[in-house]
Motif scaffolding. Structure first.
Motif, PDB file in Angstrom:
ATOM      1  N   THR A   1       0.787  -1.240  -0.022  1.00 46.89           N
ATOM      2  CA  THR A   1      -0.082   0.155  -0.099  1.00 46.89           C
ATOM      3  C   THR A   1       0.806   1.298   0.137  1.00 46.89           C
ATOM      4  N   ASP A   2       1.924   1.338   0.488  1.00 44.67           N
ATOM      5  CA  ASP A   2       2.951   2.601   0.554  1.00 44.67           C
ATOM      6  C   ASP A   2       3.003   3.138  -0.778  1.00 44.67           C
ATOM      7  N   LYS A   3       3.098   2.426  -1.616  1.00 42.29           N
ATOM      8  CA  LYS A   3       3.270   3.015  -3.126  1.00 42.29           C
ATOM      9  C   LYS A   3       1.975   3.957  -3.570  1.00 42.29           C
ATOM     10  N   TYR A   4       0.691   3.475  -3.239  1.00 42.55           N
ATOM     11  CA  TYR A   4      -0.316   4.351  -3.447  1.00 42.55           C
ATOM     12  C   TYR A   4      -0.436   5.274  -2.490  1.00 42.55           C
ATOM     13  N   ILE A   5       0.113   5.297  -1.186  1.00 40.43           N
ATOM     14  CA  ILE A   5      -0.048   6.254  -0.308  1.00 40.43           C
ATOM     15  C   ILE A   5       0.932   7.677  -0.631  1.00 40.43           C
ATOM     16  N   GLU A   6       2.072   7.148  -1.363  1.00 36.15           N
ATOM     17  CA  GLU A   6       2.989   8.337  -1.614  1.00 36.15           C
ATOM     18  C   GLU A   6       2.346   8.906  -2.947  1.00 36.15           C
ATOM     19  N   LEU A   7       1.753   8.004  -3.798  1.00 35.59           N
ATOM     20  CA  LEU A   7       1.261   8.827  -4.975  1.00 35.59           C
ATOM     21  C   LEU A   7      -0.123   9.690  -4.403  1.00 35.59           C
ATOM     22  N   ALA A   8      -0.880   9.325  -3.596  1.00 32.94           N
ATOM     23  CA  ALA A   8      -1.891  10.234  -3.042  1.00 32.94           C
ATOM     24  C   ALA A   8      -1.137  11.567  -2.474  1.00 32.94           C
ATOM     25  N   ARG A   9      -0.244  11.384  -1.631  1.00 38.37           N
ATOM     26  CA  ARG A   9       0.459  12.609  -1.241  1.00 38.37           C
ATOM     27  C   ARG A   9       0.946  13.468  -2.488  1.00 38.37           C
ATOM     28  N   GLU A  10       1.594  12.880  -3.219  1.00 35.26           N
ATOM     29  CA  GLU A  10       2.216  13.469  -4.511  1.00 35.26           C
ATOM     30  C   GLU A  10       1.198  14.438  -5.153  1.00 35.26           C
ATOM     31  N   MET A  11       0.115  13.621  -5.263  1.00 32.38           N
ATOM     32  CA  MET A  11      -1.013  14.314  -5.851  1.00 32.38           C
ATOM     33  C   MET A  11      -2.009  15.401  -4.988  1.00 32.38           C
ATOM     34  N   GLY A  12      -1.735  15.454  -3.765  1.00 30.71           N
ATOM     35  CA  GLY A  12      -2.472  16.259  -2.880  1.00 30.71           C
ATOM     36  C   GLY A  12      -3.431  15.776  -2.528  1.00 30.71           C
ATOM     37  N   LYS A  13      -4.162  14.342  -2.471  1.00 30.90           N
ATOM     38  CA  LYS A  13      -4.937  13.988  -2.117  1.00 30.90           C
ATOM     39  C   LYS A  13      -5.088  13.189  -0.873  1.00 30.90           C
ATOM     40  N   SER A  14      -6.111  13.131   0.028  1.00 38.02           N
ATOM     41  CA  SER A  14      -6.235  12.574   1.095  1.00 38.02           C
ATOM     42  C   SER A  14      -6.477  10.981   0.901  1.00 38.02           C
ATOM     43  N   TYR A  15      -6.000  10.116   1.926  1.00 39.11           N
ATOM     44  CA  TYR A  15      -6.174   8.758   1.862  1.00 39.11           C
ATOM     45  C   TYR A  15      -6.644   8.383   3.295  1.00 39.11           C
ATOM     46  N   THR A  16      -6.867   7.088   3.359  1.00 43.52           N
ATOM     47  CA  THR A  16      -7.453   6.740   4.766  1.00 43.52           C
ATOM     48  C   THR A  16      -7.205   5.060   4.612  1.00 43.52           C
ATOM     49  N   MET A  17      -6.642   4.603   5.531  1.00 40.89           N
ATOM     50  CA  MET A  17      -6.618   3.126   5.948  1.00 40.89           C
ATOM     51  C   MET A  17      -7.878   2.534   6.395  1.00 40.89           C
ATOM     52  N   ILE A  18      -8.678   1.666   5.947  1.00 40.05           N
ATOM     53  CA  ILE A  18      -9.738   1.104   6.480  1.00 40.05           C
ATOM     54  C   ILE A  18      -9.661  -0.146   7.163  1.00 40.05           C
ATOM     55  N   HIS A  19      -9.998   0.016   8.483  1.00 43.59           N
ATOM     56  CA  HIS A  19      -9.712  -1.146   9.451  1.00 43.59           C
ATOM     57  C   HIS A  19     -11.035  -1.460   9.734  1.00 43.59           C
ATOM     58  N   ASP A  20     -11.807  -2.367   9.178  1.00 46.02           N
ATOM     59  CA  ASP A  20     -13.314  -2.704   9.545  1.00 46.02           C
ATOM     60  C   ASP A  20     -13.344  -4.257   9.605  1.00 46.02           C
ATOM     61  N   PRO A  21     -13.837  -5.047  10.630  1.00 46.20           N
ATOM     62  CA  PRO A  21     -13.884  -6.578  10.716  1.00 46.20           C
ATOM     63  C   PRO A  21     -14.912  -6.910   9.774  1.00 46.20           C
ATOM     64  N   GLU A  22     -15.819  -5.862   9.257  1.00 44.53           N
ATOM     65  CA  GLU A  22     -17.116  -6.166   8.621  1.00 44.53           C
ATOM     66  C   GLU A  22     -16.991  -6.124   7.280  1.00 44.53           C
ATOM     67  N   LEU A  23     -15.691  -5.464   6.614  1.00 48.30           N
ATOM     68  CA  LEU A  23     -15.415  -5.567   5.172  1.00 48.30           C
ATOM     69  C   LEU A  23     -15.618  -6.767   4.488  1.00 48.30           C
ATOM     70  N   THR A  24     -16.345  -6.748   3.407  1.00 42.97           N
ATOM     71  CA  THR A  24     -16.437  -8.160   2.649  1.00 42.97           C
ATOM     72  C   THR A  24     -15.990  -7.892   1.154  1.00 42.97           C
ATOM     73  N   GLY A  25     -15.651  -9.062   0.390  1.00 40.68           N
ATOM     74  CA  GLY A  25     -15.285  -8.721  -1.018  1.00 40.68           C
ATOM     75  C   GLY A  25     -13.859  -8.860  -1.024  1.00 40.68           C
TER      76      GLY A  25
END
Length: 139
Positions: free
Chosen positions: A90-114
């Motif tokens: 995931t770090d490469k995508y986090i760095e891309l979001a930072r470079e482009m000035g977009k926020s990012y959030t890591m989603i930690h939810d045990p209910e996530l599916t798919g």
């Protein structure tokens, strides 16, 4: 006489109904629209998603150029990343979001599916028909 009886009983029923509603909210929480859909898309409504990668695609070594394009979309607001994925993926995508000035959030939810690994989303509906990246092109 009948109208007097209804006038006395009606407020009691309304209050009881409100009390039951409050108890139900306390037990079950606030009802949520499209809960199953949102759990499949990292907590977002499908109609707000600009682009989606699967967990397997996020784990690939290189970055999908479509993600950069999606972050440049006029309605793009942020990137959400599945928190079960390793930082090495995931770090490469986090760095891309930072470079482009977009926020990012890591989603930690045990209910996530798919299999959703990453989504670029808008704060409003964009209704993009095909949100899945299928091309093997990477940068």
């Amino acid at each position: 006489m009948e109208s007097e009886l209804n006038a006395d009983v009606l407020p009691a029923l309304v209050n009881e109904d409100t009390s039951l509603q409050r108890i139900a909210l306390g037990i079950h929480g606030i009802p949520e629209l499209k809960h199953d859909e949102k759990m499949n898309y990292l907590g977002e409504f499908r109609e707000r998603i600009i682009l989606r990668l699967t967990k397997r695609q996020v784990a690939e070594k290189l970055i999908y150029p479509e993600i950069k394009e999606a972050l440049n979309h006029e309605k793009s607001s942020k990137m959400l990343i599945n928190g079960t994925l390793s930082p090495q993926f995931t770090d490469k995508y986090i760095e891309l979001a930072r470079e482009m000035g977009k926020s990012y959030t890591m989603i930690h939810d045990p209910e996530l599916t798919g299999e959703t690994g990453l989504v670029v989303v808008s704060n409003e509906a964009v209704d993009i028909e095909n949100i899945d990246v299928t091309s093997p092109n990477v940068i």
